[in-house]
Design an enzyme around this catalytic site. Structure first.
Site, PDB file in Angstrom:
ATOM      1  N   ARG A  97       0.857  -1.180   0.000  1.00  0.00           N
ATOM      2  CA  ARG A  97       0.000   0.000   0.000  1.00  0.00           C
ATOM      3  C   ARG A  97       0.897   1.236   0.000  1.00  0.00           C
ATOM      4  O   ARG A  97       1.912   1.279   0.707  1.00  0.00           O
ATOM      5  CB  ARG A  97      -0.922   0.036   1.234  1.00  0.00           C
ATOM      6  CG  ARG A  97      -2.083  -0.953   1.191  1.00  0.00           C
ATOM      7  CD  ARG A  97      -3.127  -0.609   0.125  1.00  0.00           C
ATOM      8  NE  ARG A  97      -4.251  -1.539   0.105  1.00  0.00           N
ATOM      9  CZ  ARG A  97      -4.359  -2.591  -0.719  1.00  0.00           C
ATOM     10  NH1 ARG A  97      -3.413  -2.866  -1.596  1.00  0.00           N
ATOM     11  NH2 ARG A  97      -5.441  -3.350  -0.691  1.00  0.00           N
TER      12      ARG A  97
ATOM     13  N   GLU B 107      -3.507   7.359  -4.060  1.00  0.00           N
ATOM     14  CA  GLU B 107      -4.138   6.816  -5.276  1.00  0.00           C
ATOM     15  C   GLU B 107      -5.608   7.240  -5.316  1.00  0.00           C
ATOM     16  O   GLU B 107      -6.249   7.271  -4.261  1.00  0.00           O
ATOM     17  CB  GLU B 107      -4.076   5.272  -5.275  1.00  0.00           C
ATOM     18  CG  GLU B 107      -2.697   4.720  -5.444  1.00  0.00           C
ATOM     19  CD  GLU B 107      -2.667   3.188  -5.334  1.00  0.00           C
ATOM     20  OE1 GLU B 107      -3.723   2.554  -5.483  1.00  0.00           O
ATOM     21  OE2 GLU B 107      -1.587   2.648  -5.084  1.00  0.00           O
TER      22      GLU B 107
ATOM     23  N   HIS C  39      -0.720   0.085  -9.437  1.00  0.00           N
ATOM     24  CA  HIS C  39      -1.348  -0.841  -8.488  1.00  0.00           C
ATOM     25  C   HIS C  39      -1.902  -2.064  -9.230  1.00  0.00           C
ATOM     26  O   HIS C  39      -3.083  -2.399  -9.103  1.00  0.00           O
ATOM     27  CB  HIS C  39      -2.467  -0.127  -7.709  1.00  0.00           C
ATOM     28  CG  HIS C  39      -2.935  -0.874  -6.485  1.00  0.00           C
ATOM     29  ND1 HIS C  39      -3.448  -0.240  -5.374  1.00  0.00           N
ATOM     30  CD2 HIS C  39      -2.971  -2.207  -6.203  1.00  0.00           C
ATOM     31  CE1 HIS C  39      -3.793  -1.146  -4.482  1.00  0.00           C
ATOM     32  NE2 HIS C  39      -3.511  -2.346  -4.961  1.00  0.00           N
TER      33      HIS C  39
END
Ligand SMILES: NC(=O)C1=CN([C@@H]2O[C@H](COP(=O)(O)OP(=O)(O)OC[C@H]3O[C@@H](n4cnc5c(N)ncnc54)[C@H](O)[C@@H]3O)[C@@H](O)[C@H]2O)C=CC1
Ligand SMILES: O=C(O)C(=O)[C@H](O)COP(=O)(O)O
Length: 387
Positions: free
Chosen positions: A208, A237, A254
């Site tokens: 993350r 994000e 991602h």
């Protein structure tokens, strides 16, 4: 039964179609109104499922997230309402493991060195961290593990984070995002820790974005060009700090877990759980959902060198394509249009939505007849002809 599913979740129709009507929704912009009369909610990591989102719904029977991470789900709230929830632990671990391994091979090639001979430190030794370790160990690379939360009842050897940072030439991050507790991971790599990294270290983040303080990373990278970065996940994000991108060797939106196999496994795990909740048989098969790889078999006349191993890996998945598209999209391609109805106006989500090409090593069969010492290739994940 009304099933609301993220439009980026594949194989929903094939697996859930018999159960009722399916409505595909944009998970990033989902509203309470859209969920009002849903019986089943199937999400990915971009949907925050909490009291506010479910405020108008009174009949929800199941929430599933086809992801490993659960930081977007208020599980306490769901439990308090008696709504069964499941995520898909491990579904895309192989994809993340292979992604990190391939990224390391790419860096080695780019900087004229070899991955073999380096020490790789893995922070977080759960499903994805172990998948990276499996690839590295199959290839004969020394691995250090750090995981203060499982080391007591796990037979593997662990080191402290400080020791890992002091010894590893490569550091790969595989922790969940947590904001509380003695081992919280929010900004685990803050400015001070980033500054303390060994000379010439490679730092990979496939978990993350907020596990690294991205603002501090920009500052440190300006002073420390020796540090090489692979970032698949970004603070903020779908709007990463664009100043950071040029400092990153391999930059992706991602998608480390985005193999077709990983996505199929994610949806399939939700299908299995929902069928159990409904007391029905899960009689559909997952493997039948997957298409064949464009070429299914490669014959090896000799054991691959590191360079040939990278070529084999690129044959299955060429990470450089995703890096190139990311730079074009984020930095200089104004022709890529924002997604309709999306908060994201820079194409990050569009790249993720369109990401449908990647397979895992297992999709490729290697013919190795007459050769010895080939087992490491199969431990790495490739399939074998006749095995
Ligand atoms: N980039 C991507 O596409 C993907 C990202 N992820 C992210 O990766 C995370 C990890 O996934 P898994 O390995 O499957 O989860 P997991 O739950 O199997 O393993 C995570 C491990 O991290 C450890 N951990 C927790 N806090 C730690 C700390 N402070 N220091 C060291 N270790 C710590 C835990 O004890 C656990 O063993 C997920 O939570 C998700 O956020 C997961 C899949 C795909
Ligand atoms: O499984 C996780 O956790 C992830 O990070 C997923 O791979 C992210 O994919 P989306 O759910 O955002 O499509």
């Amino acid at each position: 039964m009304k099933i609301l599913a993220d439009e980026n979740m594949p194989y929903v129709e094939q697996l859930f179609g018999d159960l009722g009507t399916i409505e595909a929704v944009n998970g990033r912009t989902l509203t309470p109104q859209q969920i009002k009369d849903a019986d089943v909610l199937l999400v990915r990591s971009v949907t925050k499922v909490d009291q506010a989102l479910l405020s108008l719904n009174t009949g929800l029977k199941f929430v599933g997230s086809a992801t490993i991470g659960t930081d977007h789900i208020d599980q306490n709230y769901l439990a308090s309402k008696g709504i069964p929830f499941t995520n898909a632990p491990g579904c895309n671990a192989t994809a993340v493991g292979e992604f990190a391994f391939i990224a390391m091979l790419e860096l080695a090639k780019r900087f004229g060195t070899k991955l073999k001979g380096k020490v790789v430190g893995i922070v977080g030794a759960g499903n994805t961290g172990s998948a990276v370790a499996k690839c590295l160990e199959a290839y004969g690379v020394e691995v250090l593990l750090n995981d203060p939360l499982i080391e007591a009842d796990d037979p593997r050897e662990f080191v402290s984070l400080e020791e890992l940072i002091a010894r590893a030439n490569v550091i790969s991050l595989h922790v969940p995002l947590t904001k509380d507790g003695a081992h919280k991971t929010w900004y685990l790599f803050d400015e001070q820790r980033l500054q303390s990294l060994m000379p010439d270290v490679w730092l990979l983040n496939c978990c993350r974005g907020e596990v690294i303080d991205n603002r501090a990373l920009i500052k440190v990278k300006r002073r420390r060009p020796d540090i090489k970065l692979v970032l698949d996940v970004w603070e903020g994000e779908p709007d990463p700090m664009l100043e950071l991108v040029p400092y990153v060797e391999l930059a992706t939106p991602h998608i480390a877990g985005y193999s077709l196999e990983g996505k199929a496994r994610g949806t399939y795990m939700l299908y299995q759980k929902l069928m159990a909740v409904l007391g029905l048989d899960a009689d559909k098969s997952m493997t039948s959902l997957l298409p064949a790889l464009w070429s299914q078999q490669v014959s090896l006349d000799e054991l691959p060198s590191e360079k040939a191993l990278l070529q084999l890996s690129r044959f299955v998945y060429d990470l450089r394509d995703d890096d190139e598209l990311f730079r074009q999209t984020m930095l200089d391609d104004s022709s890529i249009k924002p997604l309709e109805n999306s908060a994201n106006n820079n194409g990050f989500d569009l790249m993720r939505k369109n990401h449908k090409h990647r397979r895992e090593f297992s999709a490729l069969k290697l013919a190795t007849a007459g050769q010895s010492d080939v087992d490491w290739l199969f431990k790495l994940g490739f399939s074998g002809v006749g095995r």
